[in-house]
Write a protein that holds these residues in place. Structure first.
Motif, mmCIF file in Angstrom:
data_model
loop_
_atom_site.group_PDB
_atom_site.id
_atom_site.type_symbol
_atom_site.label_atom_id
_atom_site.label_comp_id
_atom_site.label_asym_id
_atom_site.label_seq_id
_atom_site.Cartn_x
_atom_site.Cartn_y
_atom_site.Cartn_z
ATOM 1 N N GLY A 8 0.596 -1.159 0.043
ATOM 2 C CA GLY A 8 -0.049 0.160 0.035
ATOM 3 C C GLY A 8 0.525 0.992 0.052
ATOM 4 N N SER A 17 -3.866 10.804 0.715
ATOM 5 C CA SER A 17 -4.095 9.585 1.917
ATOM 6 C C SER A 17 -3.539 8.317 1.242
ATOM 7 C CB SER A 17 -5.535 9.499 2.231
ATOM 8 O OG SER A 17 -6.061 10.673 2.644
ATOM 9 N N ARG A 19 -3.575 3.811 2.347
ATOM 10 C CA ARG A 19 -3.889 2.930 3.359
ATOM 11 C C ARG A 19 -3.030 1.804 3.019
ATOM 12 N NH1 ARG A 19 -9.391 -0.681 4.119
ATOM 13 N NH2 ARG A 19 -8.253 -1.940 2.271
ATOM 14 N N SER A 21 -1.457 -1.718 4.409
ATOM 15 C CA SER A 21 -2.296 -3.244 5.034
ATOM 16 C C SER A 21 -0.902 -4.024 5.064
ATOM 17 C CB SER A 21 -2.930 -3.994 3.618
ATOM 18 O OG SER A 21 -4.103 -3.110 3.130
ATOM 19 N N THR A 69 -4.781 6.147 11.445
ATOM 20 C CA THR A 69 -5.808 5.346 12.215
ATOM 21 C C THR A 69 -5.641 3.789 12.037
ATOM 22 O OG1 THR A 69 -7.828 6.803 11.875
ATOM 23 C CG2 THR A 69 -8.247 4.566 12.520
ATOM 24 N N TYR A 80 -4.551 -2.829 9.244
ATOM 25 C CA TYR A 80 -4.354 -1.452 8.402
ATOM 26 C C TYR A 80 -4.077 -0.322 8.895
ATOM 27 C CZ TYR A 80 -7.738 -4.272 5.703
ATOM 28 O OH TYR A 80 -8.287 -5.242 4.743
ATOM 29 N N GLN A 82 -4.388 3.547 8.259
ATOM 30 C CA GLN A 82 -4.774 4.657 7.308
ATOM 31 C C GLN A 82 -4.004 5.803 7.510
ATOM 32 O OE1 GLN A 82 -7.310 4.549 5.073
ATOM 33 N NE2 GLN A 82 -6.845 6.417 4.353
ATOM 34 N N ASN A 84 -3.935 9.691 6.556
ATOM 35 C CA ASN A 84 -4.549 10.883 6.064
ATOM 36 C C ASN A 84 -3.823 12.191 6.204
ATOM 37 O OD1 ASN A 84 -6.790 9.253 5.261
ATOM 38 N ND2 ASN A 84 -7.674 9.609 7.106
#
Length: 124
Positions: A8, A17, A19, A21, A69, A80, A82, A84
């Motif tokens: 990712g 952003s 994400r 993994s 997150t 994950y 995340q 941003n």
């Protein structure tokens, strides 16, 4: 044999952003405590966030709180991260780590397994 495989990462502009993994294999996913670390060139490995066994508890470092997150999907054996509102200072290799006892720690030496890392580069 336990394996952690991250994916990712990429090159993005500031404000965008991503994400990340991390797929865990070789042992039942929800027995692990999992964490994300990052390491920028010339710097020490930094704890970003953790998630406890069974994904009951999560923690995000103050340095990225409000932008990053962490979450887990037991069915997919995946954790994950995340990311941003990315900033150039977020540029680093991001690593996934697993603790066999089911906890997360801010100290990298506490972890039993590591992934190979995924590069995140944020341009200004």
């Amino acid at each position: 044999q336990v394996q952690l495989v991250e994916s990712g990462g990429g090159l993005v502009q500031a404000g965008y952003s991503l994400r990340l993994s991390c797929v865990v294999s070789g042992r039942t996913f929800n027995t692990f405590g999992l964490a994300w670390f990052r390491q920028a060139p010339g710097k020490e490995r930094e704890f970003v966030g953790g998630i406890s066994r069974g994904a009951f508890r999560t923690y995000i470092s103050d340095s990225v709180k409000g932008r990053f997150t962490i979450s887990g999907d037991i069915a997919k054996s995946t954790v994950y991260l995340q990311l941003n509102s990315l900033k150039p200072e977020d540029t680093a290799i991001y690593f996934c780590a697993a603790d066999a006892q089911g906890y997360y720690y801010s100290v990298s030496s506490e972890y039993d397994y590591w992934g190979q890392g995924t590069q995140v580069t944020v341009s200004s």
